[in-house]
Design an enzyme around this catalytic site. Structure first.
Site, short mmCIF file in Angstrom:
data_model
loop_
_atom_site.label_atom_id
_atom_site.label_comp_id
_atom_site.label_asym_id
_atom_site.label_seq_id
_atom_site.Cartn_x
_atom_site.Cartn_y
_atom_site.Cartn_z
N HIS A 264 87.63 15.39 118.64
CA HIS A 264 87.61 16.25 119.83
C HIS A 264 87.86 15.08 120.87
CE1 HIS A 264 86.28 20.23 118.61
NE2 HIS A 264 85.79 19.62 117.73
N ASP A 317 80.73 16.80 116.37
CA ASP A 317 81.07 17.81 115.27
C ASP A 317 82.55 17.85 114.81
OD1 ASP A 317 81.67 18.24 118.16
OD2 ASP A 317 82.48 20.38 117.49
N GLU A 318 82.87 18.58 113.83
CA GLU A 318 84.24 18.61 113.31
C GLU A 318 84.88 17.70 113.39
OE1 GLU A 318 84.85 23.33 114.55
OE2 GLU A 318 85.23 21.90 116.05
N VAL A 319 84.57 16.56 112.59
CA VAL A 319 85.28 15.29 112.51
C VAL A 319 86.14 15.16 111.26
CG1 VAL A 319 85.14 12.76 112.35
CG2 VAL A 319 83.70 14.05 113.82
#
Length: 524
Positions: A264, A317-319
């Site tokens: 992100h 998160d969401e890597v």
């Protein structure tokens, strides 16, 4: 006549049954419901020079009292002839006693209070007692909900006196996330959100400042970072951020700043392209580059001068680590250190944590970090649940603290999630050990910014966030077993928000739906 929806029909039936409030009534219309409430059946009237006295000299308290009076008056003209009132029914002021001289706002500050509004034959002052000024602020919010402008008496009125309210929050952390990367939110919009949070006794504004799409905040240590903003006018200066923090603190609200790393973060590379793995593969941040961690250190150093909350949020998160393995330079770096992608992700998160710790912060990370390598996280980590149920149980069983934001119930951008589900979402579900329950420090509703900006953020937040706010404030045994039982009181609070200039959507709809047709605010 338009077709009446089933939701509206239910509300009409509730009205016929006398459940919904229409203005003031014998129903206790306080939101969130206090821990203990007793009341009577008589009226009091606030004098035109209604003021306050206190043993605590504080601009925070004075400003809060002045704001409270303005909220009660709502720009009505007080033109009553006070000589026509029985003097024993006139309330002349509010006496506030605060026992602790410490005026610092921090996590876990005592927010308890006791509010006494007398009966007409008693002395003409209400009393508010609190351990801290921030407990007094919560008491003032409650007092403001007891008062209203009466068009009959043309004066500010309190019904159902005498009142005795003893109150304190169930959870110390009661949050709302706003997202200024997906859409820039002007400073006045953020301040309006802060105001509305205080009305519902939420006390942490989680500021998700930057993300893939934009980097709007000035970072003096690395001034090109905000080249990633959408435009020069869609930026926050250091002074803006400090002003927002100060504005929130005066209302008893901490500001939790977030930089989400290593994913992100594409916008970081607009000003500093070397933070990207490559020009063609731009996130997550380059794990092999020492400059990456120097930038994180610079950001957190600058944060420590602005954001004085105990915690900082480091995301995690969401890597998607594929850019690390498809970029030859980083692939070679990983090979030399004997790391695979998963180990590199762990290395990055833990190194960022150590940087935050060096600046005096405790850390909040999204739950993926716990799911992947929870036993390696700093013991000063709070795990932020968002993916679903059951995570909080595992987190507290490991001895770490947890914040609950499970997306199926407490994500405000899920417009099809009704307020009833926000109300019913219980942070300590299936956690029976009392010691482990205490490790759930609270919860947070999340207003992700993909489909909101300054034009629609308020009606997307409210009234659903208020439903969660009562869950987080009110003692468990005082909460309604069936959300339907609080419909009238929530509708009343939603109308109060409207009266205060907050664009809260109707209770009868989903998300931010518009009213279905003409009618009283209390019936929508």
């Amino acid at each position: 006549m338009g077709k009446m929806g089933s939701e509206m029909l239910i509300y009409v039936l509730l009205l016929m049954a006398g459940v919904l409030a229409s203005g003031q009534s014998s129903q206790v219309n306080i939101w969130p419901m206090p821990a203990s409430v007793s009341y009577g059946h008589t009226h009091l009237y606030l004098t035109n020079d209604f003021g306050f006295s206190s043993n605590y000299g504080s601009e925070i308290l004075k400003d809060a009292f002045d704001r409270m009076l303005a909220l009660i008056k709502l720009d009505h003209v007080i033109d009553a002839n006070f000589s026509a009132f029985n003097s024993s029914s006139l309330l002349q002021g509010l006496h506030i006693v605060i026992s602790s001289p410490n005026g610092q706002l921090q996590y876990g500050v005592d927010e308890s209070y006791k509010l006494i509004v007398p009966s007409p034959e008693k002395p003409a002052y209400a009393h508010l007692e609190a351990k801290t000024v921030y407990g007094a602020l919560q008491g003032l919010q409650t007092f403001s909900q007891l008062c209203y402008f009466s068009v009959t008496s043309r004066v500010l009125q309190i019904d159902m006196s005498p009142w005795t309210i003893i109150d304190q929050p169930r959870f110390s952390y009661r949050g709302l996330l706003i997202d200024t990367s997906r859409h820039y939110l002007p400073v006045p919009v953020i301040k309006k959100v802060i105001d509305s949070m205080s009305y519902a006794k939420l006390n942490v504004m989680h500021w998700h400042i930057v993300d893939t799409q934009s980097f709007p905040l000035e970072i003096p240590s690395y001034p090109k970072l905000w080249d990633g903003a959408y435009s020069p006018s869609e930026r926050y200066t250091v002074a803006d951020a400090a002003d927002i923090v100060s504005y929130a603190q005066k209302r008893g609200i901490n500001v939790l700043a977030e930089i989400d790393v290593p994913g992100h973060a594409l916008s970081w590379g607009t000003g500093y392209p070397s933070l990207w793995p490559s020009k063609d593969c731009q996130q997550p941040l380059d794990v092999s580059n020492e400059f990456t961690f120097k930038v994180i250190d610079g950001i957190l150093s600058d944060f420590s001068k602005i954001f004085n909350f105990k915690f900082v949020h480091l995301g995690g998160d969401e890597v998607n680590t594929s850019c690390w393995t498809t970029t030859p330079r980083i692939r070679n770096w990983l090979k030399k250190r004997g790391m695979n992608e998963s180990q590199a992700y762990q290395y990055f998160v833990l190194r960022a944590q150590n940087i935050a710790l060096s600046h005096g912060y405790e850390i909040i990370n999204w739950e993926e970090t716990f799911n992947d390598f929870g036993n390696k996280l700093s013991r000063k980590t709070v795990v932020h649940n968002w993916l679903g149920g059951g995570v909080a149980q595992r987190v507290v069983a490991s001895g770490l603290r947890c914040i609950v934001s499970n997306q199926d119930k407490w994500y405000l951008d899920h417009l099809d999630t009704p307020w009833q589900e926000f109300y019913a979402n219980e942070p300590v579900t299936n956690i029976t050990n009392l010691k482990q329950q205490k490790l759930v420090i609270g919860g947070e509703v999340c207003m992700w910014g993909e489909t909101v900006d300054g034009s629609d953020i308020e009606q997307t937040i409210w009234p659903r966030a208020a439903a969660a706010a009562e869950r987080l404030w009110t003692p468990f045994d005082k909460l309604a077993k069936n959300p339907r039982d609080v419909t009238g009181r929530l509708a009343h609070f939603r109308c109060l928000l409207n009266q205060r200039g907050v664009a809260a959507a109707p209770v009868a709809g989903l998300g931010r739906a518009a009213p279905e047709g003409p009618g009283s605010c209390y019936r929508q």
